[in-house]
Scaffold this motif. Structure first.
Motif, PDB file in Angstrom:
ATOM      1  N   HIS A 363       0.773  -1.630   0.600  1.00  0.00           N
ATOM      2  CA  HIS A 363       0.123   0.159  -0.048  1.00  0.00           C
ATOM      3  C   HIS A 363       0.597   1.856  -0.252  1.00  0.00           C
ATOM      4  O   HIS A 363       0.157   2.303  -0.135  1.00  0.00           O
ATOM      5  N   ASP A 364       1.933   1.456   0.334  1.00  0.00           N
ATOM      6  CA  ASP A 364       2.846   2.407   0.084  1.00  0.00           C
ATOM      7  C   ASP A 364       3.412   3.036  -0.830  1.00  0.00           C
ATOM      8  O   ASP A 364       3.799   4.039  -1.225  1.00  0.00           O
ATOM      9  N   LEU A 365       3.102   1.765  -1.832  1.00  0.00           N
ATOM     10  CA  LEU A 365       3.431   2.607  -3.034  1.00  0.00           C
ATOM     11  C   LEU A 365       2.387   3.562  -3.958  1.00  0.00           C
ATOM     12  O   LEU A 365       2.548   4.150  -4.346  1.00  0.00           O
ATOM     13  N   ARG A 366       0.923   2.845  -2.966  1.00  0.00           N
ATOM     14  CA  ARG A 366       0.632   4.392  -3.354  1.00  0.00           C
ATOM     15  C   ARG A 366       0.511   5.388  -2.738  1.00  0.00           C
ATOM     16  O   ARG A 366       0.555   6.549  -3.764  1.00  0.00           O
ATOM     17  N   HIS A 367       1.143   6.283  -1.710  1.00  0.00           N
ATOM     18  CA  HIS A 367       1.704   6.475  -1.145  1.00  0.00           C
ATOM     19  C   HIS A 367       2.842   7.560  -2.393  1.00  0.00           C
ATOM     20  O   HIS A 367       2.866   8.436  -2.454  1.00  0.00           O
ATOM     21  N   GLY A 368       3.630   6.210  -2.548  1.00  0.00           N
ATOM     22  CA  GLY A 368       5.035   6.640  -3.439  1.00  0.00           C
ATOM     23  C   GLY A 368       4.704   7.351  -5.146  1.00  0.00           C
ATOM     24  O   GLY A 368       5.253   8.272  -4.945  1.00  0.00           O
ATOM     25  N   ALA A 369       3.150   6.605  -4.776  1.00  0.00           N
ATOM     26  CA  ALA A 369       3.459   7.255  -6.618  1.00  0.00           C
ATOM     27  C   ALA A 369       2.476   8.742  -6.323  1.00  0.00           C
ATOM     28  O   ALA A 369       2.758   9.821  -6.794  1.00  0.00           O
ATOM     29  N   ALA A 370       1.900   9.123  -5.441  1.00  0.00           N
ATOM     30  CA  ALA A 370       1.580  10.233  -4.810  1.00  0.00           C
ATOM     31  C   ALA A 370       2.453  11.354  -5.049  1.00  0.00           C
ATOM     32  O   ALA A 370       2.838  13.091  -5.585  1.00  0.00           O
ATOM     33  N   THR A 371       3.267  10.915  -4.162  1.00  0.00           N
ATOM     34  CA  THR A 371       4.676  11.799  -4.134  1.00  0.00           C
ATOM     35  C   THR A 371       5.008  12.109  -5.226  1.00  0.00           C
ATOM     36  O   THR A 371       6.511  13.160  -5.548  1.00  0.00           O
ATOM     37  N   LEU A 372       5.770  10.776  -5.944  1.00  0.00           N
ATOM     38  CA  LEU A 372       6.197  11.132  -7.097  1.00  0.00           C
ATOM     39  C   LEU A 372       5.577  12.346  -7.933  1.00  0.00           C
ATOM     40  O   LEU A 372       6.017  13.145  -8.815  1.00  0.00           O
ATOM     41  N   ALA A 373       4.172  12.146  -7.868  1.00  0.00           N
ATOM     42  CA  ALA A 373       3.532  12.678  -8.696  1.00  0.00           C
ATOM     43  C   ALA A 373       3.549  14.028  -9.002  1.00  0.00           C
ATOM     44  O   ALA A 373       3.567  14.761  -9.011  1.00  0.00           O
ATOM     45  N   LEU A 374       4.295  14.410  -7.483  1.00  0.00           N
ATOM     46  CA  LEU A 374       3.823  15.884  -7.064  1.00  0.00           C
ATOM     47  C   LEU A 374       5.565  16.548  -7.009  1.00  0.00           C
ATOM     48  O   LEU A 374       5.764  17.402  -7.331  1.00  0.00           O
ATOM     49  N   ALA A 375       5.891  15.739  -7.167  1.00  0.00           N
ATOM     50  CA  ALA A 375       7.556  15.980  -7.072  1.00  0.00           C
ATOM     51  C   ALA A 375       8.353  16.355  -8.672  1.00  0.00           C
ATOM     52  O   ALA A 375       8.904  16.448  -9.118  1.00  0.00           O
ATOM     53  N   ALA A 376       7.080  15.718  -9.290  1.00  0.00           N
ATOM     54  CA  ALA A 376       7.269  15.734 -11.447  1.00  0.00           C
ATOM     55  C   ALA A 376       6.102  16.549 -11.329  1.00  0.00           C
ATOM     56  O   ALA A 376       6.497  17.054 -12.534  1.00  0.00           O
ATOM     57  N   GLY A 377       5.742  17.601 -10.872  1.00  0.00           N
ATOM     58  CA  GLY A 377       5.266  18.708 -10.956  1.00  0.00           C
ATOM     59  C   GLY A 377       3.639  19.128 -11.250  1.00  0.00           C
ATOM     60  O   GLY A 377       2.876  19.975 -11.452  1.00  0.00           O
ATOM     61  N   ALA A 378       2.778  17.810 -10.587  1.00  0.00           N
ATOM     62  CA  ALA A 378       1.416  16.844 -10.976  1.00  0.00           C
ATOM     63  C   ALA A 378       0.240  18.380  -9.775  1.00  0.00           C
ATOM     64  O   ALA A 378       1.356  18.379  -8.188  1.00  0.00           O
ATOM     65  N   ASP A 379      -0.697  18.999  -9.717  1.00  0.00           N
ATOM     66  CA  ASP A 379      -1.245  19.580  -9.618  1.00  0.00           C
ATOM     67  C   ASP A 379      -1.995  18.602  -8.640  1.00  0.00           C
ATOM     68  O   ASP A 379      -2.007  17.554  -8.555  1.00  0.00           O
ATOM     69  N   LEU A 380      -2.154  19.018  -6.826  1.00  0.00           N
ATOM     70  CA  LEU A 380      -2.816  18.221  -6.291  1.00  0.00           C
ATOM     71  C   LEU A 380      -4.067  18.306  -6.734  1.00  0.00           C
ATOM     72  O   LEU A 380      -4.407  16.539  -6.258  1.00  0.00           O
ATOM     73  N   ARG A 381      -4.704  18.296  -7.852  1.00  0.00           N
ATOM     74  CA  ARG A 381      -6.540  18.307  -7.863  1.00  0.00           C
ATOM     75  C   ARG A 381      -5.702  16.792  -9.052  1.00  0.00           C
ATOM     76  O   ARG A 381      -7.152  16.256  -8.770  1.00  0.00           O
ATOM     77  N   VAL A 382      -4.489  16.323  -9.675  1.00  0.00           N
ATOM     78  CA  VAL A 382      -4.420  15.454 -10.291  1.00  0.00           C
ATOM     79  C   VAL A 382      -4.286  14.724  -9.571  1.00  0.00           C
ATOM     80  O   VAL A 382      -4.606  13.233  -9.986  1.00  0.00           O
TER      81      VAL A 382
END
Length: 436
Positions: A363-382
């Protein structure tokens, strides 16, 4: 409560979770593949009379054969006739009745949690109390006793678990209020300890060194980009490599990823539809709708992920030959059977141990996916849409453990902003001085 009609007791039928290609609605018992005796599962439907005299139909499903469904209907008949529920029943009798009527209105995993809370906590502490005499004091005394208990690991019952037990009791007693058995719900009043929010932490070099030295690790942790790529390289030859990749980059829940079928993949739009999940029940694996309405979503795919899934599809077509179908599961075990979400967690744990990387849960991979998306510049809504959350608050509070480089980027940007303003101020002061 009483059963009515001998024919109703033996009313069994078969249905499945397939959806129409055009309507995207569940076909139920209209699916053409039901001609295959191994497709779908068996259900039964029985008529009951509730405590207020109203007739209701109870349906239960997920049985492997018609014989099993018919036997379950008979078992339910005997259990309800042996302990009829009236307005003067005990809490235990009411809880059994409530479980029987609520099962088809909720997700299988929710029902299992309700049933476990009833069996382990509510009936042992409140079962003998007459329902109409149940008071807030009874409820407070029960939670005081339960809070002193220890788990099998020697830890105290968590505040979050206490809150979930209270939610089960509250739901059961709300039903009693709706059926005019009791006037008020005594589970609403008692105050419980506030659940402690655990924020995910990143496996920094210092934390990794401490873990290797002492074995201690955070309850919830995520890998850095380098650690994730090291794991993906380690499992490159694993037959579930595409599953690990998809989970790590797109943040799917484990029940969602094992519920994927090839008809959910839209190659032209490069999207993956999250339309169902597969959960573990007492009668085996059961396909059902996703966790919530917001969990039914479309996941955008990059070209590399799309190519990986196409490679997976070609490999599966080669294995199954003419037995392959667009409705086939995207990921299966070696023998072709559906993957149990619990097995997926077990398999991931073994792979992490073998890789030598610091421990994270599936389940922590799910946390990591959100973190990676934010690190790549994704908006919080995305990120909210990616994870299928109904509230952006949940996304922000739970899944946005930020990678260390983001903190450094923020610190540099803040310092740069202040220094630029300071330089402007200094120039203004110098220009305003006499003789300059």
């Amino acid at each position: 409560m009483a059963m009515t009609g001998t024919q109703d007791r033996d009313m069994v039928y078969r249905r499945c979770g397939c959806v129409g290609a055009a309507t995207r609605k569940r076909l139920g018992n209209r699916c053409a593949r039901l001609a295959d005796p191994t497709h779908g599962s068996w259900y039964f439907a029985v008529q009951v009379t509730d405590v207020s005299g109203r007739r209701k139909r109870l349906r239960r499903g997920g049985f492997p054969t018609a014989v099993a469904a018919r036997q379950a209907a008979r078992d339910l008949t005997r259990s309800l006739e042996a302990a009829p529920v009236t307005g003067y029943c005990t809490v235990a009798q009411w809880l059994h009745y409530w479980l029987s009527v609520v099962e088809q209105r909720i997700r299988p995993t929710t029902y299992k949690a309700y049933r476990d809370h009833v069996r382990l906590y509510l009936i042992p502490h409140l079962g003998l109390v007459p329902l109409r005499r149940l008071s807030r004091r009874h409820v407070v005394r029960m939670f005081t006793t339960v809070a002193r208990r220890r788990t099998r690991y020697g830890k105290p019952i968590s505040a979050a678990t206490l809150e979930r037990i209270r939610a089960t009791l509250r739901a059961a007693l709300n039903e009693a209020v709706r059926e005019d058995v009791i006037r008020d719900n005594p589970a609403r009043g008692p105050r419980l300890p506030s659940p402690r929010h655990i924020s995910p932490v990143v496996w920094t070099p210092r934390r990794v060194a401490a873990w290797r030295r002492t074995g201690e690790h955070p309850a919830v942790a995520v890998w850095t980009v380098e650690q994730l790529t090291e794991f993906l390289a380690f499992v490159r030859d694993d037959r579930l490599f595409a599953l690990w990749w998809l989970t790590a980059l797109r943040g799917l829940r484990r029940a969602e990823v094992v519920g994927l079928r090839w008809i959910d993949l839209d190659t032209d739009r490069r999207e993956l539809a999250i339309a169902r999940q597969v959960v573990h029940t007492d009668h085996g694996l059961f396909p059902c709708p996703p966790k919530s309405a917001s969990s039914q979503r479309g996941i955008a795919l990059d070209l590399d992920t799309l190519r990986l899934l196409h490679h997976q599809e070609r490999a599966q077509r080669g294995e199954l030959g003419h037995d392959w179908s667009p409705s086939a599961a995207m990921f299966t075990r070696e023998n072709g059977e559906a993957i149990d979400p619990n097995y997926l967690s077990y398999r991931f744990h073994k792979l992490v141990l073998a890789s030598g990387l610091p421990p994270v849960r599936l389940h922590d991979l799910r946390h990591g996916a959100a973190t990676l998306a934010l690190a790549a510049g994704a908006d919080l809504r995305v990120v909210q849409g990616l994870l299928g959350h109904a509230s952006i608050v949940l996304t922000a509070d739970t899944y946005t453990s930020v990678l260390p480089q983001l903190y450094h980027d923020s610190a540099r940007a803040t310092a740069r902003l202040v220094l630029q303003a300071a330089r402007k101020t200094a120039r203004k002061v110098n220009n305003a001085r006499p003789g300059t």
